[in-house]
Scaffold this motif. Structure first.
Motif, mmCIF file in Angstrom:
data_model
loop_
_atom_site.group_PDB
_atom_site.id
_atom_site.type_symbol
_atom_site.label_atom_id
_atom_site.label_comp_id
_atom_site.label_asym_id
_atom_site.label_seq_id
_atom_site.Cartn_x
_atom_site.Cartn_y
_atom_site.Cartn_z
ATOM 1 N N LEU A 1 32.088 8.286 39.102
ATOM 2 C CA LEU A 1 31.983 6.987 39.027
ATOM 3 C C LEU A 1 31.905 6.260 40.357
ATOM 4 N N TYR A 2 32.713 7.018 41.468
ATOM 5 C CA TYR A 2 32.472 6.298 42.695
ATOM 6 C C TYR A 2 31.417 6.746 43.646
ATOM 7 N N ILE A 3 30.433 7.651 42.961
ATOM 8 C CA ILE A 3 29.342 7.784 43.503
ATOM 9 C C ILE A 3 28.267 7.034 42.976
ATOM 10 N N TYR A 4 28.218 6.792 41.635
ATOM 11 C CA TYR A 4 27.161 6.071 41.028
ATOM 12 C C TYR A 4 27.325 4.683 41.571
ATOM 13 N N PHE A 5 28.321 4.111 41.903
ATOM 14 C CA PHE A 5 28.482 2.666 42.300
ATOM 15 C C PHE A 5 28.002 2.489 43.800
ATOM 16 N N PRO A 6 28.128 3.478 44.464
ATOM 17 C CA PRO A 6 27.613 3.441 46.041
ATOM 18 C C PRO A 6 26.122 3.440 45.922
ATOM 19 N N CYS A 7 25.595 4.085 44.917
ATOM 20 C CA CYS A 7 24.257 4.085 44.751
ATOM 21 C C CYS A 7 23.521 2.925 44.371
ATOM 22 N N LEU A 8 24.378 2.166 43.386
ATOM 23 C CA LEU A 8 23.777 1.037 43.071
ATOM 24 C C LEU A 8 23.963 -0.182 44.306
ATOM 25 N N TYR B 1 20.569 -13.501 46.358
ATOM 26 C CA TYR B 1 21.655 -13.122 46.997
ATOM 27 C C TYR B 1 23.174 -13.236 46.751
ATOM 28 N N PRO B 2 23.328 -14.647 46.697
ATOM 29 C CA PRO B 2 24.667 -14.789 45.964
ATOM 30 C C PRO B 2 24.871 -14.257 44.413
ATOM 31 N N VAL B 3 23.845 -13.973 43.688
ATOM 32 C CA VAL B 3 23.891 -13.309 42.505
ATOM 33 C C VAL B 3 24.282 -12.035 42.605
ATOM 34 N N ILE B 4 23.483 -11.083 43.528
ATOM 35 C CA ILE B 4 24.147 -9.751 43.738
ATOM 36 C C ILE B 4 25.360 -9.697 44.356
ATOM 37 N N PHE B 5 25.446 -10.479 45.298
ATOM 38 C CA PHE B 5 27.009 -10.375 46.075
ATOM 39 C C PHE B 5 28.055 -10.671 44.793
ATOM 40 N N LEU B 6 27.787 -11.612 43.821
ATOM 41 C CA LEU B 6 28.672 -11.711 42.901
ATOM 42 C C LEU B 6 28.865 -10.688 41.832
ATOM 43 N N GLU B 7 27.626 -9.927 41.596
ATOM 44 C CA GLU B 7 27.591 -8.827 40.844
ATOM 45 C C GLU B 7 28.621 -7.459 41.496
ATOM 46 N N MET B 8 28.432 -7.340 42.848
ATOM 47 C CA MET B 8 29.290 -6.520 43.360
ATOM 48 C C MET B 8 30.594 -6.611 43.314
ATOM 49 N N VAL B 9 31.030 -7.742 43.632
ATOM 50 C CA VAL B 9 32.216 -8.111 43.666
ATOM 51 C C VAL B 9 32.816 -7.888 42.411
ATOM 52 N N LEU B 10 32.377 -8.455 41.146
ATOM 53 C CA LEU B 10 32.839 -8.335 39.855
ATOM 54 C C LEU B 10 32.794 -6.918 39.706
ATOM 55 N N PHE B 11 31.938 -6.168 39.785
ATOM 56 C CA PHE B 11 31.912 -4.684 39.374
ATOM 57 C C PHE B 11 33.144 -4.077 40.253
ATOM 58 N N SER B 12 33.165 -4.404 41.417
ATOM 59 C CA SER B 12 34.638 -3.875 42.329
ATOM 60 C C SER B 12 35.671 -4.289 41.414
ATOM 61 N N PHE B 13 35.691 -5.565 40.831
ATOM 62 C CA PHE B 13 36.982 -6.122 40.139
ATOM 63 C C PHE B 13 37.124 -5.049 38.991
ATOM 64 N N TYR C 1 33.503 -6.607 34.189
ATOM 65 C CA TYR C 1 32.608 -5.862 33.810
ATOM 66 C C TYR C 1 31.308 -6.606 33.171
ATOM 67 N N THR C 2 31.470 -7.581 32.212
ATOM 68 C CA THR C 2 30.651 -8.245 31.383
ATOM 69 C C THR C 2 29.735 -9.129 32.424
ATOM 70 N N PHE C 3 30.451 -9.966 33.191
ATOM 71 C CA PHE C 3 29.768 -11.125 33.982
ATOM 72 C C PHE C 3 29.203 -10.063 34.810
ATOM 73 N N ALA C 4 29.430 -9.013 35.530
ATOM 74 C CA ALA C 4 28.783 -8.336 36.556
ATOM 75 C C ALA C 4 27.424 -7.687 35.834
ATOM 76 N N TYR C 5 27.373 -7.372 34.697
ATOM 77 C CA TYR C 5 26.129 -6.888 33.976
ATOM 78 C C TYR C 5 25.254 -8.118 33.670
ATOM 79 N N ALA C 6 25.756 -9.326 33.622
ATOM 80 C CA ALA C 6 25.150 -10.476 33.481
ATOM 81 C C ALA C 6 24.252 -10.769 34.438
ATOM 82 N N CYS C 7 25.006 -10.787 35.810
ATOM 83 C CA CYS C 7 24.539 -10.935 36.969
ATOM 84 C C CYS C 7 23.383 -10.015 37.324
ATOM 85 N N LEU C 8 23.508 -8.653 37.131
ATOM 86 C CA LEU C 8 22.261 -7.669 37.002
ATOM 87 C C LEU C 8 21.087 -8.397 36.195
ATOM 88 N N PHE C 9 21.388 -8.697 34.980
ATOM 89 C CA PHE C 9 20.138 -9.084 34.140
ATOM 90 C C PHE C 9 19.349 -10.365 35.059
#
Length: 633
Positions: A220-227, A378-390, A345-353
């Motif tokens: 899990l912690y190698i797939y997320f760095p790839c993202l 950029y802020p959408v990607i930033f929010l996506e990474m932060v939400l996935f981290s949460f 996780y849900t909102f992070a996926y929404a940001c990805l969309f």
């Protein structure tokens, strides 16, 4: 082509009847630079010519007879068609500024311009070309900046015409700005600062997850760095920093962005991360099978789009969203069945969309500013990474809770074992108890003796405390005696007719004199001169500052030493000698001893005489201290 000519006709009519802040001449639009501006947005204040056959040269384009063929731009996109044709853009700029030290630059914002050639007019009447673009090596640029910047060399009250030949990769919106050197630097620094913060946070999240991977050895912690790396690569290619710093001599890397290769990488890494994330909650292998089928389908769709039949970007985008939505919806359903609600996780996926939709839909205009439209991802990607981290943090907490629950079960089993062990031990204790009774009696005797020893120790401690207090009292008395000896020694020294060298041993410097004068002046009590308040705090040079009105009073105020023009320790000595009956020095002798001018010594002696008269000629030996506090003002 009929539609094109009608479109050009309406453009010409709108240019003829539209009034604006920019001037019009027989040769088209003129941009004026008044003294009050440092930057101008000229995204629609230029003229253009569509070279559908790409046959014209700069000499033909810049010829006087060709100028009437240019049209006024009315939209930042210039044209919504003819993507394979070259567009000639003409800027005529009139510098009305009187400031000679302003350098002006033309900036074309938009990293993904396929090719742009800027033609700078030379004194010989020719044009010097400068070519750049995402298909050209970065080192070819005259100004090493991620945007296209050109120095205009425009003097006050000078008018020049510049040409750009642009080849687009899609129906993009152009953003042209004229900026002074100062405004250009400030704009660039602010932009690079914000981008640095953005990449800095993403890199911190990247290294934290790599640390988790090396600690936990979980994929899990190698797939997320790839993202994260895919998003960083996507951003570096979108804003041009990657081309400027990472692959300046490899423009083919930029083409990967236009072919949506980075978008494919983001989707694949997201799917792998999502699959591993869900399986840590649910342990369902069916989600993994669906994820791998989705990945295969997406790869096939991408290969078809690049090498075979190219779908319309709306169709391609819709199919991509459906491909992503299927594993996401089933994974979310699995989480809900497991009673796990990960909103991050849900909102992070929404940001990805949103990132995917916006990366395909380059023509979407949310804001009036093309820069905001470009950087909104950029802020959408930033929010996506932060939400996935949460979501990862929440999952770590979930795993910790499971670990705690397992430990509780283990503890319960151990408690049962302990109870059985206690029953067995109770039998042994009864046998051991008889043998230990004798030892316990001995222990009681030892305890009694220990108590007696402790009582004796307490008495010794009390005696030691009394001795310590007596020693402290003796030390305090000795200290007071020492201070009294010093004071008596000083008083005895002042009763003698001391030479100046001996006198300096008693009052060696200004600080000693001020300290002595401060204690003498406020020996009885302190009252503020301004408000008569009697509370103070120490100030510099042993002065006192009123706690009520904050008035600061120096020790020399209202004394003979107020506004003294020479060292105060020498004035002390003159005052000391003036009160001695056994020492009588002439002005010359006193001037030589103190290394002062004779007039200075005479002036202070005269001041002393006035003070003595005020004190009714009281020259008792003890009176020189009182004389020091005489105020002659």
């Amino acid at each position: 082509m009929t539609v094109f000519y009608q479109f050009n006709f309406f453009l010409i009519i709108s240019v003829l009847f539209t009034s604006s802040a920019f001037g019009q001449t027989n040769h088209g639009t003129v941009v004026e630079l008044p003294d009050s501006v440092s930057q101008i947005n000229v995204s629609t204040n230029f003229d253009f010519f569509l070279d559908t056959a790409s046959i014209y040269t700069i000499d033909e384009i810049s010829h006087e007879t060709f100028q009437n063929r240019f049209q006024r731009a009315t939209d930042p996109h210039v044209l919504f068609d003819f993507l394979d044709s070259q567009i000639w853009i003409r800027f005529t700029i009139h510098n009305k500024q009187s400031i000679h030290n302003h350098s002006w630059y033309l900036e074309s914002w938009g990293f993904d311009i396929k090719k742009v050639t800027f033609y700078f007019p030379t004194p010989e009447g020719k044009f010097e070309p400068s070519t750049a673009g995402f298909e050209r090596p970065f080192e070819e640029r005259n100004i090493k900046h991620k945007n296209f910047n050109y120095f205009l060399d425009l003097r006050p009250w000078e008018t020049k015409t510049y040409y750009l030949k642009v080849t687009r990769s899609y129906n993009q919106e152009f953003s042209f700005h004229l900026r002074t050197n100062e405004r250009f630097l400030a704009h660039s620094l602010n932009e690079y600062l914000l981008l640095g913060i953005y990449y800095g946070v993403l890199i911190i999240i990247l290294f934290f997850n790599l640390y988790l991977f090396f600690k936990l050895r979980d994929t899990l912690y190698i797939y997320f760095p790839c993202l994260i790396l895919a998003c960083i690569w996507f951003s570096l290619g979108r804003d041009g920093l990657g081309f400027q710093y990472l692959w300046p001599n490899s423009p083919w890397v930029n083409k990967l962005h236009n072919e949506n290769f980075i978008e494919l990488t983001i989707i694949l890494s997201t799917l792998l991360f999502s699959d591993r994330f869900i399986r840590k909650y649910t342990k369902l292998n069916s989600i993994s099978h669906l994820t791998y089928w989705t990945i295969s389908l997406k790869v096939v769709l991408y290969i078809n789009q690049i090498f075979f039949y190219e779908l319309n970007y709306i169709v391609y985008l819709t199919v991509t969203i459906i491909i992503l939505f299927i594993p996401f919806s089933l994974g979310l359903h699995s989480l809900m069945k497991a009673k796990v609600f990960s909103w991050s996780y849900t909102f992070a996926y929404a940001c990805l969309f949103l990132v995917i939709i916006y990366s395909y839909s380059k023509t979407i205009q949310i804001f009036d500013s093309p820069i905001l439209n470009w950087y909104i991802v950029y802020p959408v990607i930033f929010l996506e990474m932060v939400l996935f981290s949460f979501s990862i943090f929440n999952q770590i907490k979930f795993l910790q809770d499971e670990y705690i629950a397992a430990n509780l079960e283990k503890t319960q089993v151990l408690e049962i074992n302990n109870q059985l062990t206690k029953k067995l031990n109770s039998k042994l204790k009864r046998k051991v108890r008889a043998r230990t009774e004798k030892i316990e009696r001995i222990a009681v005797d030892l305890e009694q003796k220990n108590k007696e020893l402790q009582t004796a120790n307490l008495k010794l401690e009390e005696l030691n405390a009394q001795i310590f207090q007596m020693n402290q009292s003796l030390e305090e008395n000795n200290q007071k005696l020492k201070m009294n000896v010093v004071e008596v020694t000083k008083d005895l020294a002042l009763m003698k007719g001391l030479a100046f060298t001996d006198f300096k041993k008693v009052f060696p410097d200004k600080e000693t004199c001020l300290h002595f004068l401060s204690e003498l002046k406020w020996k009885e009590k302190y009252n503020c001169k301004k408000c008569d308040y009697n509370k103070y705090k120490e100030g510099p040079n042993y002065g006192r500052r009123c706690k009520n009105c904050n008035y600061y009073e120096s020790p020399t105020v209202d004394t003979l030493f107020h506004k003294l023009k020479f060292p105060i320790e020498k004035a002390f000595y003159i005052l000391y000698l003036s009160n001695r009956k056994d020492v009588d020095l002439t002005l010359n002798e006193l001037s030589k001893i103190l290394e002062l001018r004779r007039e200075t010594c005479w002036s202070f002696r005269n001041k002393l005489s006035q003070a003595m008269e005020k004190m009714e000629n009281n020259k008792e030996l003890y009176g020189w201290e009182t004389l020091a506090l005489v105020n002659l003002e």
